[in-house]
Design an enzyme around this catalytic site. Structure first.
Site, short mmCIF file in Angstrom:
data_model
loop_
_atom_site.label_atom_id
_atom_site.label_comp_id
_atom_site.label_asym_id
_atom_site.label_seq_id
_atom_site.Cartn_x
_atom_site.Cartn_y
_atom_site.Cartn_z
N ASP A 80 -76.84 -21.20 3.88
CA ASP A 80 -77.17 -22.11 4.99
C ASP A 80 -76.40 -23.39 4.71
O ASP A 80 -76.66 -24.06 3.72
CB ASP A 80 -78.69 -22.34 4.97
N TYR A 132 -87.91 -27.95 -3.83
CA TYR A 132 -87.62 -27.25 -2.59
C TYR A 132 -86.33 -27.76 -1.98
O TYR A 132 -86.15 -28.94 -1.76
CB TYR A 132 -88.75 -27.45 -1.59
N LYS A 138 -85.51 -22.19 1.95
CA LYS A 138 -86.02 -20.90 1.51
C LYS A 138 -84.83 -20.01 1.11
O LYS A 138 -83.71 -20.26 1.51
CB LYS A 138 -86.83 -20.28 2.66
#
Ligand code: 13P
Ligand code: 13P
Ligand code: MG
Ligand code: MG
Length: 377
Positions: free
Chosen positions: A11, A230, A233
């Protein structure tokens, strides 16, 4: 002919939040790979699932080839530049290190690779999932390769009677690859015992025991184990060879009708049902539901046919309706219990930080001998 299929995905920016890369970003990445990969690759297919761009490449250089990995890394760097120039959200999100060093593993992009001698007919399915982590494939792969309720071939095809070997990785072990090999059907309960924990134990590959041929591979990277926090994902990819000594394509697809609950969706911190969607689908409700796409191909001397969208069929519209209902159901209870991931998996720092502050305000009651826990003032 011995060929390698390499999938590398990342991504590197998307429109309107974590929804979909721009056509320009995708075009930039594709052009880069096709141009710079002329001497390296036999063929390539560039696609997006949610906000992730995946490169499916065929070549003869074997798995873990540094040139192929570098090509993908550089293509995603070029995509990041394009993302920045368009003001896309999360430009370069999955490129967690400054520079390429030999292999994309541990740098952020997810990868899975297969090397095999081509069969006269060589069908395979390329899966890509968004808003979830690699354990999302545990149940579908278990059911497709080890459960005759989904894989009739385990009963009907003598070639499959020997079963399959599962290589399972402990993805919490970050100092190296900690793996175990278990055989179906004899060790089914052991396999299930590990695969129930999608966040820790992940199917890395599956081989046919009769021939030793590799049937399936999954990207196993967990971004929060790389970054320590984080960053997005993991959004795993998988390759599954089908037919012959392997399950039929329809048997591999069968478990996706369940829409089983997986980790992911909003802020990577919830459970939601995995929805099989059409190629190039976007993301919507509550940054979810977690989605999976499937592109079926045949490959000959490294050249791909056009892809067939395995979830573009009226049957899967019915499945998607059911899965939507499951998504709405679990969202009814918001943050409570299984709707949100447990503390150990909470990817955003917020809850973890909050609990840190609240720690200081907890007190332990002293036993004063009165036996009354709630005394009048
Ligand atoms: P065909 O006889 O059409 O090849 O189908 C065999 C099969 O495996 C169906 O699942
Ligand atoms: P991605 O990992 O797909 O970028 O999603 C991140 C997120 O936080 C969605 O809410
Ligand atoms: Mg994103
Ligand atoms: Mg994503």
């Amino acid at each position: 002919m011995k060929i390698t299929l390499s999938v590398i995905k990342a991504d590197v920016g998307s429109i309107g939040g974590h929804i979909k890369p721009s056509a320009k970003l995708k075009g930039t990445v594709e052009e880069f790979v096709r141009e710079r990969g002329k001497k390296l690759l036999i063929d390539c297919y560039v696609s997006s699932t949610g906000d992730d761009v995946a490169l499916l490449m065929s070549h003869e250089r074997g798995i873990d080839d540094s040139k192929v990995h570098e090509l993908a890394w550089d293509a995603f760097m070029a995509g990041t530049q394009e993302a920045k120039s368009q003001g896309l959200y999360g430009a370069g999100q999955d490129l967690l290190k400054e520079a390429f060093s030999g292999n994309v593993r541990g740098l952020g992009p997810a990868s899975c690779e297969l090397e095999f001698e081509e069969r006269p007919g060589e069908p395979f399915v390329f899966f890509a999932a968004d808003k979830t982590d690699p354990g999302a494939y545990n149940l579908p792969l278990y059911l497709a390769f080890a459960d005759p309720m989904h894989c009739a071939g385990l009963l009907l095809s003598p070639k499959m009677a020997h079963g399959f070997t599962f290589t399972i990785m402990d993805v919490n072990h970050t100092e190296g690859d900690r793996v175990i090999e278990l055989n179906a059907p004899e060790e089914l309960y052991d396999i299930a015992c590990l695969l129930r924990d999608n966040e820790r134990f992940v199917v890395e590959s599956i081989r046919a025991r009769a021939t030793g041929d590799v049937a399936a591979v999954v990207s196993t990277s967990r971004l929060h184990n790389i970054a320590g926090t984080y960053t997005g994902k993991d959004d795993p990819v998988a390759l599954v060879r089908t037919q012959g000594n392997f399950p039929a394509t329809g048997e591999v697809l069968s478990p996706y009708r369940l829409g089983h609950y997986v980790a992911g969706t909003m802020r990577g911190s919830h459970n939601g049902p995995l929805m099989p969607v059409k190629l190039n689908s976007t993301i919507s409700f509550f940054d979810g539901p977690p989605v999976v796409t499937g592109a079926a191909f045949c490959v000959h001397e490294g050249k791909f046919t056009e892809p067939v969208d395995v979830f573009d069929h009226p049957f899967w519209d019915w499945v998607r309706n059911n899965v939507s209902q499951k998504a709405a159901e679990i969202r009814q209870q918001g943050f409570s219990g299984p709707a949100m991931l447990p503390y150990s998996e909470l990817e955003y720092g917020g809850v973890v930080e909050k609990l840190g502050h609240l720690e200081k305000r907890f007190t332990v009651r002293k036993e004063d001998g009165s036996g009354h826990r709630h005394k009048a003032a």
